[in-house]
Design an enzyme around this catalytic site. Structure first.
Site, PDB file in Angstrom:
ATOM      1  N   GLY A  48       0.837  -1.186   0.000  1.00 47.74           N
ATOM      2  CA  GLY A  48       0.000   0.000   0.000  1.00 47.74           C
ATOM      3  C   GLY A  48       0.873   1.237   0.000  1.00 47.74           C
ATOM      4  O   GLY A  48       2.044   1.178   0.391  1.00 47.74           O
ATOM      5  N   GLN A  53       3.350   9.857   1.475  1.00 48.26           N
ATOM      6  CA  GLN A  53       4.607   9.117   1.473  1.00 48.26           C
ATOM      7  C   GLN A  53       5.489   9.459   0.273  1.00 48.26           C
ATOM      8  O   GLN A  53       6.662   9.100   0.247  1.00 48.26           O
ATOM      9  CB  GLN A  53       4.336   7.606   1.483  1.00 48.26           C
ATOM     10  CG  GLN A  53       3.673   7.153   2.762  1.00 48.26           C
ATOM     11  CD  GLN A  53       3.531   5.650   2.770  1.00 48.26           C
ATOM     12  OE1 GLN A  53       2.579   5.102   2.250  1.00 48.26           O
ATOM     13  NE2 GLN A  53       4.524   4.962   3.331  1.00 48.26           N
ATOM     14  N   CYS A 101       6.073  -0.071   7.493  1.00 47.36           N
ATOM     15  CA  CYS A 101       5.744   1.095   6.683  1.00 47.36           C
ATOM     16  C   CYS A 101       6.980   1.479   5.876  1.00 47.36           C
ATOM     17  O   CYS A 101       8.077   1.530   6.432  1.00 47.36           O
ATOM     18  CB  CYS A 101       5.319   2.240   7.604  1.00 47.36           C
ATOM     19  SG  CYS A 101       4.837   3.730   6.715  1.00 47.36           S
ATOM     20  N   LEU A 102       6.767   1.739   4.596  1.00 48.39           N
ATOM     21  CA  LEU A 102       7.887   2.141   3.735  1.00 48.39           C
ATOM     22  C   LEU A 102       8.537   3.429   4.241  1.00 48.39           C
ATOM     23  O   LEU A 102       9.705   3.685   3.964  1.00 48.39           O
ATOM     24  CB  LEU A 102       7.405   2.348   2.294  1.00 48.39           C
ATOM     25  CG  LEU A 102       6.904   1.087   1.580  1.00 48.39           C
ATOM     26  CD1 LEU A 102       6.208   1.465   0.285  1.00 48.39           C
ATOM     27  CD2 LEU A 102       8.050   0.119   1.329  1.00 48.39           C
ATOM     28  N   HIS A 143      -4.257   1.291   7.519  1.00 50.27           N
ATOM     29  CA  HIS A 143      -2.898   1.847   7.635  1.00 50.27           C
ATOM     30  C   HIS A 143      -2.721   3.031   6.674  1.00 50.27           C
ATOM     31  O   HIS A 143      -2.236   4.098   7.072  1.00 50.27           O
ATOM     32  CB  HIS A 143      -1.886   0.731   7.342  1.00 50.27           C
ATOM     33  CG  HIS A 143      -0.462   1.171   7.339  1.00 50.27           C
ATOM     34  ND1 HIS A 143       0.458   0.751   8.271  1.00 50.27           N
ATOM     35  CD2 HIS A 143       0.213   1.999   6.494  1.00 50.27           C
ATOM     36  CE1 HIS A 143       1.638   1.324   8.018  1.00 50.27           C
ATOM     37  NE2 HIS A 143       1.513   2.080   6.936  1.00 50.27           N
ATOM     38  N   GLU A 144      -3.143   2.839   5.414  1.00 48.89           N
ATOM     39  CA  GLU A 144      -2.973   3.911   4.412  1.00 48.89           C
ATOM     40  C   GLU A 144      -3.899   5.095   4.708  1.00 48.89           C
ATOM     41  O   GLU A 144      -3.517   6.254   4.529  1.00 48.89           O
ATOM     42  CB  GLU A 144      -3.232   3.384   2.995  1.00 48.89           C
ATOM     43  CG  GLU A 144      -2.339   2.222   2.555  1.00 48.89           C
ATOM     44  CD  GLU A 144      -0.859   2.456   2.797  1.00 48.89           C
ATOM     45  OE1 GLU A 144      -0.416   3.617   2.737  1.00 48.89           O
ATOM     46  OE2 GLU A 144      -0.148   1.474   3.072  1.00 48.89           O
ATOM     47  N   HIS A 147      -2.438   7.428   7.071  1.00 48.77           N
ATOM     48  CA  HIS A 147      -1.462   8.342   6.466  1.00 48.77           C
ATOM     49  C   HIS A 147      -2.146   9.633   5.999  1.00 48.77           C
ATOM     50  O   HIS A 147      -1.554  10.712   6.063  1.00 48.77           O
ATOM     51  CB  HIS A 147      -0.781   7.701   5.246  1.00 48.77           C
ATOM     52  CG  HIS A 147       0.395   6.827   5.584  1.00 48.77           C
ATOM     53  ND1 HIS A 147       1.528   7.314   6.189  1.00 48.77           N
ATOM     54  CD2 HIS A 147       0.624   5.511   5.373  1.00 48.77           C
ATOM     55  CE1 HIS A 147       2.399   6.322   6.345  1.00 48.77           C
ATOM     56  NE2 HIS A 147       1.878   5.215   5.861  1.00 48.77           N
TER      57      HIS A 147
END
Ligand code: NI
Length: 175
Positions: A48, A53, A101-102, A143-144, A147
């Site tokens: 995702g 991000q 998380c990236l 999660h996304e 963000h």
């Protein structure tokens, strides 16, 4: 050709801002952004990605649960691009699960999430959609979606004892 985007990391204020809604119908800067985000996500083995991000404070996210090196047990699902997503319903049933998380490389944590969610969003053709997600895809969505509100999974862990480095995480899940 789509281009690989740089990923913002923990400490950059863009990850802590509330995002702006995107005007529909989409115009070419957002269409390019979506192409580049999809391309980037595939290249970095993510499941995702949210616009903040990649340093863009707009309400746009992609969920793409598929098995890869970082998430070997993920289900295989077509990626969904969501413009201006809205979380309409969370199931009262919850589940604890590992997240990464990236934007926070090397760290994993156990986060409690709703098992199912109902979401409305605009798709890339400008159409309104409703979708129900359960299990891992529901976790990825939550999660996304966080963000887009400037929240990160580390804000959601019950205590810092629920955090682990990547190396120790692999040890834990393999035992
Ligand atoms: Ni993330």
């Amino acid at each position: 050709m789509p281009e690989q985007l740089e990923i913002a990391q923990l400490g950059n204020p863009v990850l802590r801002k509330r995002t702006e809604g995107i005007p529909v119908p989409l115009r070419s800067p957002h269409l390019h952004l979506m192409d580049n985000m999809l391309f980037t996500l595939k290249n970095v083995n993510g499941v995702g990605l949210a616009a903040p991000q990649v340093y863009v404070s707009d309400k746009l996210l992609i969920i793409a649960p598929a098995p890869n090196d970082r998430y070997p047990d993920a289900p295989n699902m077509d990626s969904i691009i969501m413009i201006n997503p809205h979380l309409k319903w969370l199931s009262p049933e919850t589940e604890d699960g590992w997240e990464g998380c990236l934007s926070i490389p090397g760290l994993r944590g156990i986060v409690q999430r709703a098992l199912s969610v109902e979401v409305s969003y605009t798709d890339t053709s400008g159409k309104s959609n409703n979708i129900r997600l359960s299990g891992f895809p529901a976790r990825v969505f939550q999660h996304e979606y966080d963000h887009l509100q400037g929240m990160l999974f580390i804000d959601r862990v019950k205590s810092t004892e629920y955090l682990a480095t990547e190396k120790e995480y692999i040890r834990i899940v393999q035992s």
